[in-house]
Design a protein around this motif. Structure first.
Motif, short mmCIF file in Angstrom:
data_model
loop_
_atom_site.label_atom_id
_atom_site.label_comp_id
_atom_site.label_asym_id
_atom_site.label_seq_id
_atom_site.Cartn_x
_atom_site.Cartn_y
_atom_site.Cartn_z
N PHE A 187 54.49 11.84 47.31
CA PHE A 187 55.07 10.60 46.79
C PHE A 187 55.56 10.77 45.35
CE2 PHE A 187 51.64 9.17 49.76
CZ PHE A 187 52.49 8.79 50.79
N ALA A 188 56.03 11.96 45.02
CA ALA A 188 56.51 12.22 43.65
C ALA A 188 57.64 11.25 43.30
CB ALA A 188 56.99 13.66 43.54
N GLY A 189 57.48 10.54 42.20
CA GLY A 189 58.50 9.62 41.74
C GLY A 189 58.44 8.25 42.37
N ALA A 190 57.59 8.01 43.35
CA ALA A 190 57.51 6.69 44.00
C ALA A 190 56.75 5.72 43.11
CB ALA A 190 56.82 6.82 45.34
N PRO A 191 57.27 4.51 42.90
CA PRO A 191 56.54 3.52 42.09
C PRO A 191 55.27 3.06 42.80
CG PRO A 191 58.44 2.51 43.15
CD PRO A 191 58.53 3.98 43.44
N HIS A 192 54.20 2.91 42.05
CA HIS A 192 52.94 2.49 42.67
C HIS A 192 52.03 1.87 41.62
CE1 HIS A 192 52.25 6.67 41.26
NE2 HIS A 192 51.06 6.19 40.91
N ALA A 193 51.06 1.14 42.09
CA ALA A 193 50.04 0.55 41.22
C ALA A 193 48.78 1.42 41.26
CB ALA A 193 49.74 -0.87 41.67
N TRP A 194 47.73 0.95 40.58
CA TRP A 194 46.47 1.68 40.55
C TRP A 194 45.33 0.76 41.02
CZ3 TRP A 194 45.42 6.75 38.47
CH2 TRP A 194 46.58 7.44 38.10
N LEU A 195 44.31 1.40 41.55
CA LEU A 195 43.09 0.71 41.99
C LEU A 195 41.93 1.27 41.19
CD1 LEU A 195 41.45 -0.99 44.17
CD2 LEU A 195 41.34 1.12 45.48
N ALA A 196 41.02 0.42 40.73
CA ALA A 196 39.89 0.89 39.91
C ALA A 196 38.62 0.17 40.30
CB ALA A 196 40.19 0.67 38.43
N THR A 197 37.49 0.84 40.06
CA THR A 197 36.17 0.23 40.22
C THR A 197 35.38 0.43 38.94
OG1 THR A 197 35.17 2.24 41.15
CG2 THR A 197 36.12 0.65 42.70
N LEU A 198 34.52 -0.53 38.65
CA LEU A 198 33.62 -0.43 37.51
C LEU A 198 32.20 -0.55 38.02
CD1 LEU A 198 32.93 -0.36 34.47
CD2 LEU A 198 33.20 -2.87 34.46
N THR A 199 31.37 0.44 37.68
CA THR A 199 29.97 0.44 38.12
C THR A 199 29.07 0.47 36.90
OG1 THR A 199 30.60 1.69 40.10
CG2 THR A 199 28.27 1.63 39.54
N GLU A 200 28.21 -0.53 36.79
CA GLU A 200 27.24 -0.59 35.70
C GLU A 200 25.98 -1.25 36.25
OE1 GLU A 200 26.94 -1.88 30.97
OE2 GLU A 200 28.55 -2.65 32.22
N LYS A 201 24.98 -0.45 36.54
CA LYS A 201 23.81 -0.91 37.29
C LYS A 201 23.03 -2.01 36.57
CE LYS A 201 24.63 1.76 40.69
NZ LYS A 201 25.22 1.15 41.90
N ASP A 202 22.93 -1.92 35.24
CA ASP A 202 22.08 -2.86 34.51
C ASP A 202 22.86 -4.07 33.98
OD1 ASP A 202 19.92 -1.18 34.92
OD2 ASP A 202 20.39 0.02 33.14
N ALA A 203 24.08 -4.25 34.43
CA ALA A 203 24.88 -5.36 33.92
C ALA A 203 24.32 -6.70 34.41
CB ALA A 203 26.33 -5.21 34.37
N THR A 204 24.31 -7.67 33.52
CA THR A 204 23.84 -9.00 33.87
C THR A 204 25.01 -9.85 34.38
OG1 THR A 204 24.20 -9.82 31.64
CG2 THR A 204 22.05 -8.85 32.12
N VAL A 205 24.68 -11.01 34.92
CA VAL A 205 25.72 -11.92 35.39
C VAL A 205 26.59 -12.37 34.22
CG1 VAL A 205 26.17 -14.16 36.47
CG2 VAL A 205 24.30 -12.72 37.32
N ALA A 206 25.95 -12.59 33.05
CA ALA A 206 26.70 -13.02 31.87
C ALA A 206 27.67 -11.93 31.41
CB ALA A 206 25.74 -13.37 30.74
N LYS A 207 27.22 -10.67 31.44
CA LYS A 207 28.10 -9.58 31.02
C LYS A 207 29.26 -9.43 31.99
CE LYS A 207 28.13 -4.81 29.44
NZ LYS A 207 27.33 -3.59 29.17
N ASP A 208 28.99 -9.54 33.31
CA ASP A 208 30.08 -9.46 34.30
C ASP A 208 31.09 -10.57 34.05
OD1 ASP A 208 29.06 -7.25 35.52
OD2 ASP A 208 28.21 -8.29 37.25
N ALA A 209 30.59 -11.75 33.68
CA ALA A 209 31.50 -12.87 33.41
C ALA A 209 32.38 -12.58 32.20
CB ALA A 209 30.69 -14.15 33.19
N ARG A 210 31.81 -11.95 31.13
CA ARG A 210 32.60 -11.60 29.94
C ARG A 210 33.68 -10.58 30.29
NH1 ARG A 210 27.52 -11.48 27.40
NH2 ARG A 210 27.56 -9.18 27.37
N ILE A 211 33.32 -9.59 31.11
CA ILE A 211 34.30 -8.58 31.51
C ILE A 211 35.42 -9.22 32.31
CG2 ILE A 211 34.65 -6.52 32.94
CD1 ILE A 211 31.77 -5.70 32.21
N LEU A 212 35.06 -10.08 33.24
CA LEU A 212 36.05 -10.74 34.08
C LEU A 212 36.99 -11.59 33.21
CD1 LEU A 212 37.06 -11.41 36.94
CD2 LEU A 212 35.38 -13.25 37.02
N ASN A 213 36.43 -12.29 32.24
CA ASN A 213 37.24 -13.14 31.36
C ASN A 213 38.20 -12.29 30.52
OD1 ASN A 213 37.88 -15.73 30.06
ND2 ASN A 213 36.86 -14.84 28.27
#
Length: 576
Positions: free
Chosen positions: A395-421
């Motif tokens: 696919f050389a030269g073909a336009p495309h987007a990217w997919l990513a994952t973030l893994t952080e085992k000790d993250a709290t709900v509040a921290k996930d909310a800050r990242i999302l925001n």
């Protein structure tokens, strides 16, 4: 399963009915009636009764969607229009009729084969050996037709075939268990307790309840064990280990010009987190080895790969979470013909081999790539996985987007909310999915689905209770005679009730042991081999199954026996 269990009830009901007609059958045969005549007369009566029951079932089934629509109108925000479907009703009627015939032919055949003298002489119509070969052949033919109907009318014929084979296997195993229980009871040493001696004797005597109880209750309890074990393992995996292994976030549609800025933002917001990102395109498989996808012979397990667009990626190096099972990866600076790495399990379902080709349509252009290797994909990790990974030059030269994952085992709900925001504010076109939220939703859905399935499975258990009641009715004549004789010889009602209770408890215990064993094996197979998830034994399921079996067998058994013990002795003694 409810129909199959109900079929056992049909056999018991036919036997009980013929027991009441013993003198009539004997009179028929004494006047020259043939076995076929007796068979035909009572088959016509049974089919008439079955026809009434089937009609009632069809009426209830046809009305049920309208009732469900009215009851769920406030819960399901979707338009629903009830209707009557003659084809479905006809299929249901055919199933009911064939189940009735399968289980009624053999007891009717036995009754037709018994000589008149034996009918007058015997206290009841006992099952002595098999009926004539003609009846066996008829029952086998109807059973084969029933199995064919179940398979041919199913959407997934492979699953239907497995169910039919499993049902037949269950019948053989449960009949074997019933025979073994009776042999063990017969071989037991003489017990000093009168109650225990009577209970053990009732288990192996002629006309005992053992085969009916083990077969019918065993099927219903095994089904409940299978469903409960699968549900427990699935929910444990989703809420426990899967939740721990899964990434915190999936980020979709990251534009190529934004990848570096996005990575920098995540590094500031989650310095302890691990960010994985890969290029992603969308494409659809058009052909397999030159054969159009819609004409390629594929198994049901692989059909999903050909439906709609698939996520595609390219990589110079083998993904860290993949293991090659066949073939080799291409060099880093590879510049030859397009190559593709295919998921081994899906490739097997599609019938692909090394060296064959796959044609995909990407951005309106067909690209054909050679299969270079197969790799094992661990979908259950919920990390970044693709069915197809291409060589970078594809696919050389073909336009495309990217997919990513973030893994952080000790993250709290509040921290996930800050990242999302932060991500939403800086990159409004990027779609962020918090995996734990998605898993919570899935877990709730599975819980609701499991509850609904178990509620439906209770129908099978209810059928088992009715079958047990039918078995008691079928053996009532012999039990009345035994109870009267024992009471005449000095046995008290309390002694007889204790003996019957112990008999039913022993039968329930034997049934629950086989149900737990068979259900656990079946649940392990589905969980470990089909779902590819870790399988664990659920102790609460074992306790609940044991309690259900004992309550059903002892409760229903004693309820039916109480009437037997209250029978007057004089009429019975006069006919001995």
């Amino acid at each position: 399963t409810a129909l199959v269990v109900g079929g056992v009830g049909v056999a018991n009901a036919v036997r009980a009915y013929l027991e009441t007609k013993r003198a009539v059958i004997a009179t028929f045969k004494s006047l020259g009636a043939s076995g076929i005549f007796v068979f035909t007369v009572y088959l016509a009566q049974i089919l008439l009764i079955a026809g009434i029951a089937i009609a009632a079932g069809l009426a209830l089934g046809a009305l049920m969607p309208f009732a469900a629509e009215w009851a769920l109108r406030s819960l399901v925000p979707l338009p629903a229009e009830g209707g009557v479907y003659p084809g479905a009703l006809a299929l249901a009627a055919l199933f009911g009729l064939m189940v009735t015939l399968v289980f009624a032919v053999l007891p009717l055949g036995r009754a037709g084969d018994v000589p008149a003298a034996a009918l007058f002489r015997e206290a009841g119509i006992e099952s002595r050996g098999l009926p004539a070969p003609a009846y066996l052949a008829a029952a086998a033919a109807i059973a084969l037709a029933l199995a064919a109907l179940a398979v041919l009318s199913a959407e997934d014929r492979r699953l239907a075939t497995i169910f039919v084979v499993a049902t037949l296997f269950s019948f053989v195993v449960l009949r074997g268990v019933a025979w073994l229980v009776q042999r063990l009871a017969k071989a037991a040493p003489r017990l000093h307790s009168t109650v225990a001696r009577l209970a053990v004797g009732n288990i192996h005597r002629p006309g005992a309840l053992t085969p009916s109880v083990v077969l019918s209750l065993g099927l219903g309890l095994t089904l409940l064990v299978v469903l409960a074990q699968i549900d427990g393992n699935l929910r444990r995996e989703i809420s426990g280990s899967l939740s721990e292994r899964a990434p915190n976030f999936f980020f979709v549609d990251i534009q190529g010009a934004e990848v570096d800025a996005f990575s920098a933002l995540i590094a500031r917001q989650a310095p302890q987190g691990v960010l994985a990102k890969v290029p992603m395109l969308r494409g659809r498989i058009m052909a397999l080895n030159g054969v159009p996808a819609d004409k390629a012979p594929v198994s049901a397990d692989g059909a999903w790969v050909l439906r709609g667009d698939r996520g595609l990626t390219y990589d110079a190096e083998k993904p860290a979470n993949a293991t090659l099972t066949e073939g080799s990866w291409w060099p880093k600076a590879y510049a030859g013909e397009p190559l593709v790495s295919f998921s081994a399990e899906e490739a097997k379902a599609l019938g692909l081999k090394l060296g064959e080709s796959v044609t995909v349509n990407v951005l309106g252009r067909n690209v054909t790539a050679k299969v270079a290797n197969f790799r094992q994909v661990q979908w259950e990790t919920m990390g970044i996985n693709f069915v197809m990974v291409f060589s970078p030059n594809t696919f050389a030269g073909a336009p495309h987007a990217w997919l990513a994952t973030l893994t952080e085992k000790d993250a709290t709900v509040a921290k996930d909310a800050r990242i999302l925001n932060a991500v939403t504010r800086a990159f409004p076109t990027v779609t962020a999915v918090r995996v734990k939220d998605a898993l919570d939703i899935v877990n709730r859905l599975i819980g609701q689905l499991g509850t609904a399935i178990r509620a439906a499975a209770v129908v099978a258990l209810a059928s088992s209770v009715l079958v047990l009641a039918g078995a008691l009715a079928a053996g009532n004549r012999a039990r009345i005679r035994d109870a009267v004789v024992l009471k005449t010889l000095g046995a008290t009602r309390r002694t007889l009730m204790a003996a019957f209770a112990l008999e039913y408890a022993l039968l329930g215990l034997a049934t629950v042991i086989i149900a737990l064993a068979a259900g656990s094996v079946a649940a392990w197979f589905v969980t470990a081999r089909v779902m590819k998830l870790p399988a664990y034994m659920q102790p609460d399921v074992a306790v609940a199954t044991l309690a259900a079996a004992l309550v059903v067998t002892v409760g229903v058994g004693l309820a039916g026996t109480w009437r037997v013990l209250g029978h007057k002795a004089a009429p019975v003694l006069r006919n001995l």
